[in-house]
Motif scaffolding. Structure first.
Motif, PDB file in Angstrom:
ATOM      1  N   ILE A  83       0.867  -1.171   0.000  1.00  0.00           N
ATOM      2  CA  ILE A  83       0.000   0.000   0.000  1.00  0.00           C
ATOM      3  C   ILE A  83       0.904   1.221   0.000  1.00  0.00           C
ATOM      4  CG2 ILE A  83      -1.794   1.271   1.241  1.00  0.00           C
ATOM      5  CD1 ILE A  83      -2.691  -1.487   0.204  1.00  0.00           C
ATOM      6  N   TYR A  84       0.595   2.167  -0.859  1.00  0.00           N
ATOM      7  CA  TYR A  84       1.409   3.374  -0.998  1.00  0.00           C
ATOM      8  C   TYR A  84       0.582   4.617  -0.699  1.00  0.00           C
ATOM      9  CZ  TYR A  84       4.743   0.389  -3.409  1.00  0.00           C
ATOM     10  OH  TYR A  84       5.635  -0.608  -3.724  1.00  0.00           O
ATOM     11  N   SER A  85       1.270   5.645  -0.296  1.00  0.00           N
ATOM     12  CA  SER A  85       0.680   6.968  -0.137  1.00  0.00           C
ATOM     13  C   SER A  85       1.489   7.927  -0.994  1.00  0.00           C
ATOM     14  CB  SER A  85       0.719   7.400   1.328  1.00  0.00           C
ATOM     15  OG  SER A  85       0.012   8.613   1.486  1.00  0.00           O
ATOM     16  N   ILE A  86       0.871   9.024  -1.362  1.00  0.00           N
ATOM     17  CA  ILE A  86       1.538  10.029  -2.187  1.00  0.00           C
ATOM     18  C   ILE A  86       1.478  11.369  -1.464  1.00  0.00           C
ATOM     19  CG2 ILE A  86       1.478  11.286  -4.367  1.00  0.00           C
ATOM     20  CD1 ILE A  86       0.105   8.812  -5.578  1.00  0.00           C
ATOM     21  N   THR A  87       2.601  12.051  -1.451  1.00  0.00           N
ATOM     22  CA  THR A  87       2.651  13.403  -0.911  1.00  0.00           C
ATOM     23  C   THR A  87       3.273  14.310  -1.963  1.00  0.00           C
ATOM     24  OG1 THR A  87       3.244  14.706   1.030  1.00  0.00           O
ATOM     25  CG2 THR A  87       4.895  13.163   0.246  1.00  0.00           C
ATOM     26  N   GLU A  88       2.928  15.562  -1.898  1.00  0.00           N
ATOM     27  CA  GLU A  88       3.417  16.512  -2.894  1.00  0.00           C
ATOM     28  C   GLU A  88       4.169  17.629  -2.188  1.00  0.00           C
ATOM     29  OE1 GLU A  88       0.810  17.427  -6.377  1.00  0.00           O
ATOM     30  OE2 GLU A  88       0.854  19.425  -5.497  1.00  0.00           O
ATOM     31  N   LEU A  89       5.308  18.014  -2.753  1.00  0.00           N
ATOM     32  CA  LEU A  89       6.091  19.098  -2.173  1.00  0.00           C
ATOM     33  C   LEU A  89       6.800  19.857  -3.283  1.00  0.00           C
ATOM     34  CD1 LEU A  89       9.377  17.686  -0.887  1.00  0.00           C
ATOM     35  CD2 LEU A  89       7.492  16.140  -1.271  1.00  0.00           C
ATOM     36  N   VAL A  90       7.382  20.985  -2.936  1.00  0.00           N
ATOM     37  CA  VAL A  90       8.083  21.826  -3.902  1.00  0.00           C
ATOM     38  C   VAL A  90       9.539  21.944  -3.483  1.00  0.00           C
ATOM     39  CG1 VAL A  90       8.216  24.097  -4.988  1.00  0.00           C
ATOM     40  CG2 VAL A  90       5.988  23.146  -4.372  1.00  0.00           C
ATOM     41  N   GLY A  91      10.428  21.516  -4.363  1.00  0.00           N
ATOM     42  CA  GLY A  91      11.864  21.694  -4.149  1.00  0.00           C
ATOM     43  C   GLY A  91      12.320  22.942  -4.874  1.00  0.00           C
ATOM     44  N   SER A  92      13.306  23.613  -4.319  1.00  0.00           N
ATOM     45  CA  SER A  92      13.811  24.822  -4.969  1.00  0.00           C
ATOM     46  C   SER A  92      15.337  24.843  -4.939  1.00  0.00           C
ATOM     47  CB  SER A  92      13.244  26.074  -4.306  1.00  0.00           C
ATOM     48  OG  SER A  92      13.658  26.152  -2.972  1.00  0.00           O
ATOM     49  N   SER A  93      15.905  25.520  -5.930  1.00  0.00           N
ATOM     50  CA  SER A  93      17.356  25.601  -6.044  1.00  0.00           C
ATOM     51  C   SER A  93      17.737  26.773  -6.934  1.00  0.00           C
ATOM     52  CB  SER A  93      17.904  24.308  -6.655  1.00  0.00           C
ATOM     53  OG  SER A  93      19.278  24.425  -6.960  1.00  0.00           O
ATOM     54  N   THR A  94      18.867  27.358  -6.643  1.00  0.00           N
ATOM     55  CA  THR A  94      19.428  28.377  -7.525  1.00  0.00           C
ATOM     56  C   THR A  94      20.372  27.751  -8.547  1.00  0.00           C
ATOM     57  OG1 THR A  94      21.205  28.803  -5.949  1.00  0.00           O
ATOM     58  CG2 THR A  94      19.278  30.225  -5.816  1.00  0.00           C
ATOM     59  N   THR A  95      20.621  26.432  -8.420  1.00  0.00           N
ATOM     60  CA  THR A  95      21.584  25.729  -9.259  1.00  0.00           C
ATOM     61  C   THR A  95      20.955  25.062 -10.480  1.00  0.00           C
ATOM     62  OG1 THR A  95      22.894  25.280  -7.290  1.00  0.00           O
ATOM     63  CG2 THR A  95      23.419  23.998  -9.237  1.00  0.00           C
ATOM     64  N   GLU A 119      16.496  16.808  -5.979  1.00  0.00           N
ATOM     65  CA  GLU A 119      17.310  16.096  -4.993  1.00  0.00           C
ATOM     66  C   GLU A 119      17.169  16.697  -3.603  1.00  0.00           C
ATOM     67  OE1 GLU A 119      21.260  15.852  -6.607  1.00  0.00           O
ATOM     68  OE2 GLU A 119      20.576  14.633  -8.292  1.00  0.00           O
ATOM     69  N   GLN A 120      17.094  18.010  -3.508  1.00  0.00           N
ATOM     70  CA  GLN A 120      16.919  18.659  -2.197  1.00  0.00           C
ATOM     71  C   GLN A 120      15.555  18.316  -1.601  1.00  0.00           C
ATOM     72  OE1 GLN A 120      18.288  22.628  -1.291  1.00  0.00           O
ATOM     73  NE2 GLN A 120      19.323  22.741  -3.277  1.00  0.00           N
ATOM     74  N   ALA A 121      14.515  18.298  -2.425  1.00  0.00           N
ATOM     75  CA  ALA A 121      13.178  17.950  -1.936  1.00  0.00           C
ATOM     76  C   ALA A 121      13.150  16.527  -1.391  1.00  0.00           C
ATOM     77  CB  ALA A 121      12.155  18.117  -3.052  1.00  0.00           C
ATOM     78  N   ILE A 122      13.741  15.592  -2.137  1.00  0.00           N
ATOM     79  CA  ILE A 122      13.752  14.194  -1.702  1.00  0.00           C
ATOM     80  C   ILE A 122      14.605  14.013  -0.452  1.00  0.00           C
ATOM     81  CG2 ILE A 122      14.490  11.854  -2.342  1.00  0.00           C
ATOM     82  CD1 ILE A 122      13.662  12.619  -5.250  1.00  0.00           C
ATOM     83  N   ALA A 123      15.748  14.655  -0.400  1.00  0.00           N
ATOM     84  CA  ALA A 123      16.621  14.544   0.778  1.00  0.00           C
ATOM     85  C   ALA A 123      15.929  15.067   2.029  1.00  0.00           C
ATOM     86  CB  ALA A 123      17.925  15.302   0.537  1.00  0.00           C
ATOM     87  N   LYS A 124      15.252  16.193   1.910  1.00  0.00           N
ATOM     88  CA  LYS A 124      14.558  16.777   3.068  1.00  0.00           C
ATOM     89  C   LYS A 124      13.405  15.878   3.504  1.00  0.00           C
ATOM     90  CE  LYS A 124      14.186  20.677   5.386  1.00  0.00           C
ATOM     91  NZ  LYS A 124      15.170  21.089   6.360  1.00  0.00           N
ATOM     92  N   ALA A 125      12.605  15.403   2.545  1.00  0.00           N
ATOM     93  CA  ALA A 125      11.472  14.537   2.879  1.00  0.00           C
ATOM     94  C   ALA A 125      11.941  13.225   3.503  1.00  0.00           C
ATOM     95  CB  ALA A 125      10.644  14.259   1.629  1.00  0.00           C
ATOM     96  N   SER A 126      13.080  12.711   3.060  1.00  0.00           N
ATOM     97  CA  SER A 126      13.603  11.450   3.582  1.00  0.00           C
ATOM     98  C   SER A 126      13.972  11.516   5.063  1.00  0.00           C
ATOM     99  CB  SER A 126      14.839  11.019   2.785  1.00  0.00           C
ATOM    100  OG  SER A 126      14.488  10.709   1.474  1.00  0.00           O
ATOM    101  N   HIS A 161      16.296  31.197 -10.235  1.00  0.00           N
ATOM    102  CA  HIS A 161      15.802  30.262  -9.246  1.00  0.00           C
ATOM    103  C   HIS A 161      14.904  29.228  -9.932  1.00  0.00           C
ATOM    104  CE1 HIS A 161      15.241  29.674  -4.876  1.00  0.00           C
ATOM    105  NE2 HIS A 161      14.135  29.076  -5.251  1.00  0.00           N
ATOM    106  N   TYR A 162      15.048  27.952  -9.576  1.00  0.00           N
ATOM    107  CA  TYR A 162      14.222  26.865 -10.106  1.00  0.00           C
ATOM    108  C   TYR A 162      13.297  26.355  -9.015  1.00  0.00           C
ATOM    109  CZ  TYR A 162      17.959  26.670 -13.601  1.00  0.00           C
ATOM    110  OH  TYR A 162      18.866  26.986 -14.563  1.00  0.00           O
ATOM    111  N   GLN A 163      12.060  26.021  -9.379  1.00  0.00           N
ATOM    112  CA  GLN A 163      11.122  25.368  -8.472  1.00  0.00           C
ATOM    113  C   GLN A 163      10.529  24.167  -9.197  1.00  0.00           C
ATOM    114  OE1 GLN A 163       8.163  28.264  -7.318  1.00  0.00           O
ATOM    115  NE2 GLN A 163       9.161  28.529  -5.352  1.00  0.00           N
ATOM    116  N   VAL A 164      10.481  23.026  -8.503  1.00  0.00           N
ATOM    117  CA  VAL A 164       9.925  21.811  -9.081  1.00  0.00           C
ATOM    118  C   VAL A 164       8.909  21.221  -8.103  1.00  0.00           C
ATOM    119  CG1 VAL A 164      10.433  19.527 -10.014  1.00  0.00           C
ATOM    120  CG2 VAL A 164      12.101  21.363 -10.273  1.00  0.00           C
ATOM    121  N   VAL A 165       7.677  21.030  -8.573  1.00  0.00           N
ATOM    122  CA  VAL A 165       6.663  20.345  -7.776  1.00  0.00           C
ATOM    123  C   VAL A 165       6.890  18.855  -7.978  1.00  0.00           C
ATOM    124  CG1 VAL A 165       4.204  19.975  -7.378  1.00  0.00           C
ATOM    125  CG2 VAL A 165       5.034  22.252  -8.044  1.00  0.00           C
ATOM    126  N   VAL A 166       7.074  18.140  -6.868  1.00  0.00           N
ATOM    127  CA  VAL A 166       7.421  16.723  -6.902  1.00  0.00           C
ATOM    128  C   VAL A 166       6.371  15.934  -6.131  1.00  0.00           C
ATOM    129  CG1 VAL A 166       9.179  15.030  -6.251  1.00  0.00           C
ATOM    130  CG2 VAL A 166       9.875  17.313  -6.957  1.00  0.00           C
TER     131      VAL A 166
END
Length: 69
Positions: free
Chosen positions: A5-17, A24-31, A56-61
């Motif tokens: 059984i899986y759950s899904i969550t949504e978040l926004v990662g951001s980076s100037t790079t 990667e920052q979004a996944i690392a923080k959520a982990s 600046h970059y923003q990615v909804v993950v």
């Protein structure tokens, strides 16, 4: 193999790079607080433009994580 059984969550990662760094920052923080993250999906990519270039970059993950038995 047991059914999972899986759950899904949504978040926004951001980076100037880069977009990849934002993901990667979004996944690392959520982990740090969510166990068993097994996949991700990018939903939206956007950014901020300053003086004619990307500042600046923003990615909804969406993250999928498995519930433990």
């Amino acid at each position: 193999m047991s059914d999972n059984i899986y759950s899904i969550t949504e978040l926004v990662g951001s980076s100037t790079t880069s977009i990849e760094d934002a993901i990667e920052q979004a996944i690392a923080k959520a982990s740090k607080t969510i166990r068993n993250i097994e996949w991700f999906e990018t939903k939206e990519i956007r950014g901020h433009v300053k003086d004619g270039s990307v500042a600046h970059y923003q990615v909804v993950v969406k993250l999928g994580f498995r519930y433990e038995d």
